[in-house]
Design an enzyme around this catalytic site. Sequence first.
Site, PDB file in Angstrom:
ATOM      1  N   GLU A 146       0.833  -1.211   0.000  1.00 39.87           N
ATOM      2  CA  GLU A 146       0.000   0.000   0.000  1.00 39.87           C
ATOM      3  C   GLU A 146       0.868   1.262   0.000  1.00 39.87           C
ATOM      4  O   GLU A 146       2.084   1.203   0.169  1.00 39.87           O
ATOM      5  CB  GLU A 146      -0.921  -0.002   1.214  1.00 39.87           C
ATOM      6  N   LYS A 154      -4.117  -1.819  14.156  1.00 39.76           N
ATOM      7  CA  LYS A 154      -3.218  -0.904  14.870  1.00 39.76           C
ATOM      8  C   LYS A 154      -3.667  -0.775  16.335  1.00 39.76           C
ATOM      9  O   LYS A 154      -4.857  -0.693  16.625  1.00 39.76           O
ATOM     10  CB  LYS A 154      -3.209   0.457  14.169  1.00 39.76           C
TER      11      LYS A 154
HETATM   12  N1  PSU Z   1      -0.148   0.476   8.560  1.00 43.91           N
HETATM   13  C1  PSU Z   1       0.830   1.267   9.085  1.00 43.91           C
HETATM   14  N2  PSU Z   1       0.681   2.623   8.947  1.00 43.91           N
HETATM   15  C2  PSU Z   1      -0.404   3.198   8.300  1.00 43.91           C
HETATM   16  C3  PSU Z   1      -1.430   2.360   7.752  1.00 43.91           C
HETATM   17  C4  PSU Z   1      -1.242   1.000   7.917  1.00 43.91           C
HETATM   18  O1  PSU Z   1       1.805   0.764   9.651  1.00 43.91           O
HETATM   19  O2  PSU Z   1      -0.485   4.428   8.202  1.00 43.91           O
HETATM   20  C5  PSU Z   1      -2.645   2.970   7.050  1.00 43.91           C
HETATM   21  C6  PSU Z   1      -3.329   1.949   6.132  1.00 43.91           C
HETATM   22  O3  PSU Z   1      -3.374   2.505   4.839  1.00 43.91           O
HETATM   23  C7  PSU Z   1      -4.730   1.792   6.701  1.00 43.91           C
HETATM   24  C8  PSU Z   1      -4.972   3.152   7.248  1.00 43.91           C
HETATM   25  O4  PSU Z   1      -5.665   1.416   5.717  1.00 43.91           O
HETATM   26  O5  PSU Z   1      -3.704   3.426   7.916  1.00 43.91           O
HETATM   27  C9  PSU Z   1      -6.174   3.187   8.172  1.00 43.91           C
HETATM   28  O6  PSU Z   1      -6.746   4.452   8.150  1.00 43.91           O
HETATM   29  P1  PSU Z   1      -8.194   4.698   8.807  1.00 43.91           P
HETATM   30  O7  PSU Z   1      -8.015   4.326  10.244  1.00 43.91           O
HETATM   31  O8  PSU Z   1      -8.458   6.185   8.623  1.00 43.91           O
HETATM   32  O9  PSU Z   1      -9.180   3.850   8.073  1.00 43.91           O
END
Ligand code: PSU
Length: 304
Positions: A29, A163
């Site tokens: 990604e 996360k």
């Molecule tokens: N993994 C990481 N750092 C990130 C992300 C994933 O180590 O920044 C990103 C991914 O793209 C994931 C996004 O889809 O964070 C999630 O964002 P949100 O919580 O706004 O959906």
Amino acid sequence: MSSQTAQYLELSPEVSAARDAGRPLVALESTIITHGMPYPQNAQMAARVEDIIREEGSVPATIAVIDGRIRIGLSEAERDSLAQTTGAMKLSRADLAFAVSQGRTGGTTVAATMIAAELAGIQVFATGGIGGVHKGAETSFDISADLDELARTPVIVVSAGPKAILDVEKTLEVLETRGVPVVGYRTDVMPAFWSSRSPLPAPLRLDGAVEIARFHKTRQELGIGGGMLIANPVPQADEIAAEIMAEHIAIAQDELAPKGISGKAVTPYLLGRILELTEGASLKTNIALVENNARLAAKIAKAL
Ligand code: PSU
Ligand code: MN
């Protein structure tokens, strides 16, 4: 892929050759590059992760939207330029086509990367941690589109778990409701992103890439749609203890409301603030866990 779809995708020469030769491909990604880490560590991480996948005998495909083109595989110069772009969009299912139709540039989240990977015929994808149910979601309704995407798009997502800034217990509940298998890799407990262990049990466990590939194939042959989440613990040598992280997460989380931070800005703010609070240690661990996930994803791609 229909020609209607193909007009929007642009495969790099490396990815295109790998596809023609039937070689294993791993999607990566780019929101982690544009919104997840500062420059230059983001660029170094993105380069290293691609190299790890090549070392393991698979071919990396970093996915992003550049000037309205869905790019499957970037050159080194393109990756580096994306890593320094300010004002890139953070793209998910809701706005991927918006960026394409408006000729915009953006990092693809887990959700948008899954969509693009599937269009390009790539079945395995490595990231850091997925988005999920945020703490306080019972009032904010903030639940990442990553979860719905896992339910509908048949791609294996290799992560270090949701996360740890999230409400991981609620995230697991939503994944179960949506029919998404969550597989602990060589672990009975869920990892917690920066930490290798959490108090929560892993719903399923598998100990090898071949087993993961077989599970995915079985789901497909049974006509059970959707993807699956692999929870791969960060190596212990690189982890930060969960109790230490919990303090930093609480401080950063409490700043959201007074600062008026909501929606797409939440995850980038929390990651950036936690980097400050840990004096850079969280970033080192984040890079280590992405590398670890890339290695496993490459093995799964080969097994498939
Ligand atoms: N993994 C990481 N750092 C990130 C992300 C994933 O180590 O920044 C990103 C991914 O793209 C994931 C996004 O889809 O964070 C999630 O964002 P949100 O919580 O706004 O959906
Ligand atoms: Mn959100």
